[in-house]
Design an enzyme around this catalytic site. Structure first.
Site, PDB file in Angstrom:
ATOM      1  N   HIS A 126       0.986  -1.180   0.082  1.00 20.56           N
ATOM      2  CA  HIS A 126      -0.052   0.019   0.045  1.00 20.56           C
ATOM      3  C   HIS A 126       0.971   1.093  -0.111  1.00 20.56           C
ATOM      4  CE1 HIS A 126      -3.656   2.315   1.791  1.00 20.56           C
ATOM      5  NE2 HIS A 126      -2.849   3.237   1.588  1.00 20.56           N
ATOM      6  N   CYS A 183      -3.311  10.135   5.416  1.00 21.01           N
ATOM      7  CA  CYS A 183      -3.846   9.917   6.943  1.00 21.01           C
ATOM      8  C   CYS A 183      -4.165  11.084   7.736  1.00 21.01           C
ATOM      9  CB  CYS A 183      -2.854   9.076   7.483  1.00 21.01           C
ATOM     10  SG  CYS A 183      -2.917   8.689   9.056  1.00 21.01           S
ATOM     11  N   ASN A 208      -2.585   8.537  -2.117  1.00 19.91           N
ATOM     12  CA  ASN A 208      -2.331   7.060  -2.381  1.00 19.91           C
ATOM     13  C   ASN A 208      -1.743   7.059  -3.871  1.00 19.91           C
ATOM     14  OD1 ASN A 208      -3.517   4.895  -0.126  1.00 19.91           O
ATOM     15  ND2 ASN A 208      -4.843   6.755  -0.646  1.00 19.91           N
TER      16      ASN A 208
END
Length: 320
Positions: A212, A245, A254
């Site tokens: 990720h 986040c 991302n």
């Protein structure tokens, strides 16, 4: 040490995290129907695995306060696998009631980030996971693990690989089958990817690794290339490059789902995704958020997307 990509996987599984990681840090809070419209656009593009939401406190993450409603609206769609992040037993109970296919337990590899993220020590989080694992027994719902700050912490800097291994072993002991390594603030580099993946392949071979990556420092896809060279065939990405986040400074988006799908497609790797429809979904996401998103392929189009020459001005003069 870098690894030259000689024989990457023929098939790669992509989990779409845009509805969870993509939306949790955005100033615009989408209504449930808007999220469902985006989910349907992604399904039309071939997406079948979603990390659809997180069953955390609505006060902590208001953007995900409709977690149960969202899962309920999607759970009867044929062929989907819906996972949801949960921080503790209470979150797991809510996820089970909503009807998820798998529960993802998450903990940070660094104490400072775990304290910011869930207001607990790493050990307290792991101890609480034992209750969740017992609750899942016989439920038919799978247990997966996720380690945030697996490649570095914005508060502590380098995270020892041993800290990541220790948590991975705890997850394996709880019966987890999959483990996601989270690059929470884009601190991963190809050498770090090599170190962590090789280490965990030896230390916890029973866990299927998922990578990720965030694109905070512009090398998210370079890290994917390194993962492919190491045989990793599971990745998480977010439509349009949404994400970040709320409890980590500088945690930008991302890697974008359409950028990842484009890269893999050009390498001849099957993802089951339709790039043009992913681009449509990304444009819908941009419209819903009211701003341009950082993904590249949505702006430029596929490599062979041609332009009408008559619509482009011709330079005047002979040049030099």
């Amino acid at each position: 040490m870098l690894v030259a990509p000689e024989a990457p996987p023929r098939r790669v599984h992509i989990t779409e995290v845009g509805l969870r990681d993509g939306l949790q840090n955005e100033p615009v809070v989408l209504a449930t129907e808007q999220k469902l419209a985006l989910a349907r656009a992604l399904i039309a593009a071939g997406v079948r695995e979603f990390e659809v939401t997180s069953f955390v406190s609505p006060r902590a993450v208001p953007a995900l306060s409709d977690a149960a409603e969202l899962v309920a609206a999607l759970r009867d769609t044929p062929g989907l696998h819906l996972s949801a992040l949960v921080p503790n037993l209470r979150g797991a109970e809510r996820a089970l009631e909503a009807g998820v296919d798998s529960v993802v337990l998450f903990v940070s590899a660094s104490e400072s980030h775990n304290a910011k993220n869930v207001n607990r020590s790493v050990e307290a989080s792991l101890a609480g996971f034992e209750q969740v694992a017992r609750r899942l027994e016989g439920s038919g719902v799978a247990l997966r693990g996720a380690i945030a700050t697996a490649f570095g912490c914005p508060f502590e800097g380098n995270v020892p690989v041993q800290a990541v291994e220790d948590i991975a072993r705890r997850f394996a002991g709880l019966g987890a089958t999959h483990l996601s390594l989270g690059d929470t603030t884009g601190m991963a580099t190809p050498p770090l990817v090599t170190e962590r993946v090789r280490h965990l392949h030896q230390a916890a071979p029973e866990l299927a690794l998922t990578l990720h990556f965030h694109n905070t420092r512009g090398i998210g896809l370079a890290n994917v290339m390194q993962g492919l060279a190491l045989g990793v065939d599971r990745y998480e990405s977010s439509i349009g490059g949404l994400g970040g986040c709320p409890f980590a400074p500088g945690a930008s988006g991302n890697i974008a789902s359409e950028d990842l799908a484009y890269l893999l497609g050009e390498m001849g790797i099957d993802t089951g995704l339709e790039l043009e429809r992913l681009i449509d979904a990304s444009r819908l996401a941009s419209e819903l958020m009211g701003r341009s998103l950082p993904a590249q392929v949505s702006r430029a189009g596929p490599r062979l997307a041609l332009s009408d020459g008559d619509s482009v001005p011709t330079a005047e003069g002979r040049g030099t």
